[in-house]
Design a protein around this motif. Structure first.
Motif: not given
Length: 235
Positions: A83-86, A125-130, A162-163, A178-182
């Motif tokens: 669901x997160x990836x979707x 795959x990783x989720x959006x949080x890594x 990763x978070x 401003x600290x987030x994935x990638x």
């Protein structure tokens, strides 16, 4: 299900694997705190989960998942991950908003829809949080080559990989900084008050240890590629 049990069996089982990944001995009191429900509600839920063969109670009330319980927890974790990836990959929802939304939607995913999501997104795959499908211990995360931002070397370039996603307040806080994935970051210095000065694309920000230990980074390969021509030029 009794109205006093305000959280589904799936939530309890997933909470157990999450708590285990953070090194906790899972007891009823911890589940009450983890899920923000009353002690009587947890007592009734635990009783039913034991009767249904999902968990076992060991010494001093320690709760362990049975094979059946672990399989159910893994299925819930997979649906949450999908669901997160979707929400991110198909609908463009912001990374700091999707965990809470996925918590609501993960129980509504039918096996048929789950299969379609796997067909579309895959399971690897990783989720959006890594993060991976199942919660990882710090040791497992380190084996992926990541380091906690709290332990990162000063004046070295990193990328956020990763978070910790269970704390929606933390995710919002990091997003505001401003600290987030990638995102590329650099530890500029460690301050006397146990905070850290972090360079981000948006400027320099101050981050406390309680947040920094929940941000995992890896060395930034782009910085090494940039530094290599400079070293050659000097020689």
């Amino acid at each position: 299900m009794s109205q006093e049990i305000t959280v589904s069996k799936e939530d309890y089982l997933k909470a157990i694997i999450e708590a285990e990944s953070e090194g906790h001995t899972v007891i009823a009191a911890l589940l009450a705190q983890w899920l923000e429900v009353s002690a009587p509600a947890v007592t009734k839920a635990v009783k039913r989960l034991r009767e249904d063969g999902y968990i076992e109670a060991g010494r001093e009330g320690a709760l362990k998942l049975t094979t059946k319980g672990r399989e159910a927890a893994h299925r819930t974790a997979l649906r949450h991950h999908l669901v997160e990836r979707m929400l991110s990959e198909m609908f463009g929802m912001e990374w700091h908003q999707i965990h809470t939304e996925a918590e609501r939607l993960e129980h509504a995913i039918s096996p048929a829809f789950e299969a379609k999501l796997i067909e579309k997104l895959g399971e690897a795959g990783d989720c959006p949080h890594g993060n991976k499908v199942l919660p990882e211990t710090p040791a497992q995360i380190k084996r992926r080559g990541l380091v906690a931002l709290s332990e990162a070397t000063e004046n070295t370039d990193y990328v956020v990989a990763s978070l910790y996603e269970r704390d929606s307040g933390l995710l919002e806080f990091l997003h505001e900084l401003g600290i987030g994935p990638k995102v590329a970051v650099r530890v500029q210095r460690r301050n006397y008050d146990n905070t850290m000065q972090i360079k981000t694309p948006n400027g320099s920000v101050t981050l406390g240890q309680s947040a920094a230990i929940r941000v995992w980074v890896r060395p930034n390969p782009a910085s090494r590629e940039t530094d290599e021509p400079r070293r050659r030029k000097k020689t």
